[in-house]
Motif scaffolding. Structure first.
Motif, PDB file in Angstrom:
ATOM      1  N   ASP A 179      49.591  -4.543  53.896  1.00 36.71           N
ATOM      2  CA  ASP A 179      48.175  -4.928  53.695  1.00 36.71           C
ATOM      3  C   ASP A 179      47.193  -4.835  54.778  1.00 36.71           C
ATOM      4  O   ASP A 179      47.520  -4.384  55.819  1.00 36.71           O
ATOM      5  CB  ASP A 179      48.422  -6.596  53.114  1.00 36.71           C
ATOM      6  CG  ASP A 179      48.939  -7.190  54.559  1.00 36.71           C
ATOM      7  OD1 ASP A 179      48.240  -7.734  55.244  1.00 36.71           O
ATOM      8  OD2 ASP A 179      50.119  -7.189  54.610  1.00 36.71           O
ATOM      9  N   ALA A 180      45.962  -5.109  54.297  1.00 37.19           N
ATOM     10  CA  ALA A 180      44.769  -4.909  55.307  1.00 37.19           C
ATOM     11  C   ALA A 180      44.780  -5.689  56.622  1.00 37.19           C
ATOM     12  O   ALA A 180      44.349  -5.336  57.445  1.00 37.19           O
ATOM     13  CB  ALA A 180      43.531  -4.885  54.640  1.00 37.19           C
ATOM     14  N   PHE A 181      45.412  -6.872  56.450  1.00 34.82           N
ATOM     15  CA  PHE A 181      45.421  -7.828  57.356  1.00 34.82           C
ATOM     16  C   PHE A 181      46.368  -7.467  58.481  1.00 34.82           C
ATOM     17  O   PHE A 181      46.061  -7.511  59.639  1.00 34.82           O
ATOM     18  CB  PHE A 181      45.574  -9.125  57.021  1.00 34.82           C
ATOM     19  CG  PHE A 181      44.627  -9.910  56.129  1.00 34.82           C
ATOM     20  CD1 PHE A 181      43.449 -10.338  56.749  1.00 34.82           C
ATOM     21  CD2 PHE A 181      44.805  -9.979  54.840  1.00 34.82           C
ATOM     22  CE1 PHE A 181      42.458 -10.858  55.980  1.00 34.82           C
ATOM     23  CE2 PHE A 181      43.741 -10.635  54.034  1.00 34.82           C
ATOM     24  CZ  PHE A 181      42.619 -10.934  54.602  1.00 34.82           C
ATOM     25  N   LEU A 230      47.562  -4.526  63.869  1.00 39.33           N
ATOM     26  CA  LEU A 230      48.122  -3.590  64.442  1.00 39.33           C
ATOM     27  C   LEU A 230      47.292  -2.493  65.063  1.00 39.33           C
ATOM     28  O   LEU A 230      47.528  -2.017  66.138  1.00 39.33           O
ATOM     29  CB  LEU A 230      49.138  -2.649  63.445  1.00 39.33           C
ATOM     30  CG  LEU A 230      50.391  -3.578  63.005  1.00 39.33           C
ATOM     31  CD1 LEU A 230      51.172  -2.789  62.059  1.00 39.33           C
ATOM     32  CD2 LEU A 230      51.473  -3.857  64.127  1.00 39.33           C
ATOM     33  N   ALA A 231      46.225  -2.286  64.331  1.00 37.40           N
ATOM     34  CA  ALA A 231      45.207  -1.185  64.921  1.00 37.40           C
ATOM     35  C   ALA A 231      44.210  -1.765  65.888  1.00 37.40           C
ATOM     36  O   ALA A 231      43.402  -1.214  66.586  1.00 37.40           O
ATOM     37  CB  ALA A 231      44.582  -0.519  63.644  1.00 37.40           C
ATOM     38  N   GLY A 232      44.138  -3.175  65.848  1.00 34.67           N
ATOM     39  CA  GLY A 232      43.137  -3.725  66.684  1.00 34.67           C
ATOM     40  C   GLY A 232      41.598  -3.762  66.275  1.00 34.67           C
ATOM     41  O   GLY A 232      40.721  -3.638  66.956  1.00 34.67           O
ATOM     42  N   THR A 253      37.106  -5.149  57.006  1.00 33.54           N
ATOM     43  CA  THR A 253      36.358  -4.214  56.247  1.00 33.54           C
ATOM     44  C   THR A 253      36.800  -2.771  56.898  1.00 33.54           C
ATOM     45  O   THR A 253      37.138  -1.728  55.829  1.00 33.54           O
ATOM     46  CB  THR A 253      35.012  -4.302  56.381  1.00 33.54           C
ATOM     47  OG1 THR A 253      34.543  -5.669  56.046  1.00 33.54           O
ATOM     48  CG2 THR A 253      34.215  -3.313  55.528  1.00 33.54           C
ATOM     49  N   ILE A 254      37.032  -2.513  58.019  1.00 34.56           N
ATOM     50  CA  ILE A 254      37.636  -1.611  58.696  1.00 34.56           C
ATOM     51  C   ILE A 254      38.974  -1.145  58.237  1.00 34.56           C
ATOM     52  O   ILE A 254      39.303  -0.023  57.523  1.00 34.56           O
ATOM     53  CB  ILE A 254      37.459  -1.277  60.278  1.00 34.56           C
ATOM     54  CG1 ILE A 254      36.141  -1.373  60.385  1.00 34.56           C
ATOM     55  CG2 ILE A 254      38.026   0.120  60.496  1.00 34.56           C
ATOM     56  CD1 ILE A 254      35.751  -1.775  62.112  1.00 34.56           C
ATOM     57  N   SER A 255      39.780  -2.096  57.972  1.00 35.19           N
ATOM     58  CA  SER A 255      41.347  -1.836  57.825  1.00 35.19           C
ATOM     59  C   SER A 255      41.354  -1.535  56.282  1.00 35.19           C
ATOM     60  O   SER A 255      42.297  -0.811  55.852  1.00 35.19           O
ATOM     61  CB  SER A 255      41.934  -3.088  58.116  1.00 35.19           C
ATOM     62  OG  SER A 255      41.720  -3.333  59.659  1.00 35.19           O
TER      63      SER A 255
END
Length: 82
Positions: A26-28, A33-35, A40-42
């Motif tokens: 999921d996006a959250f 994990l990506a910081g 919206t970016i995720s």
């Protein structure tokens, strides 16, 4: 000025996020994990296909089939999760 090392690191990060999204993450979780500073970016990495949607419905159906275990916990009003 963009150096070659910066471009390679960004490509690896992009691939990491893309693979997470393809695996159904999921996006959250991708955001954490990506910081990423914004969800919206995720969300760019999450592509919900028909198979993922069907899998979610099947998991929901499995949960609804499980018997109510709250009577077997030995504690009034509590349910063991694990």
């Amino acid at each position: 000025m963009l150096r070659m090392n910066d471009a390679v690191l960004h490509s690896c990060r992009h691939t990491f996020c893309t693979r997470l999204g393809e695996s159904g993450c999921d996006a959250f979780t991708i955001q954490r994990l990506a910081g990423h500073s914004s969800i919206t970016i995720s969300q760019r990495y999450v592509h919900q296909g028909k198979a993922i949607a069907q899998s979610a419905i099947e998991r929901l159906e499995e949960l609804s089939k499980k018997p109510d275990e709250s009577e077997n916990t030995g504690r009034a009003g509590t349910t063991e999760i694990f």
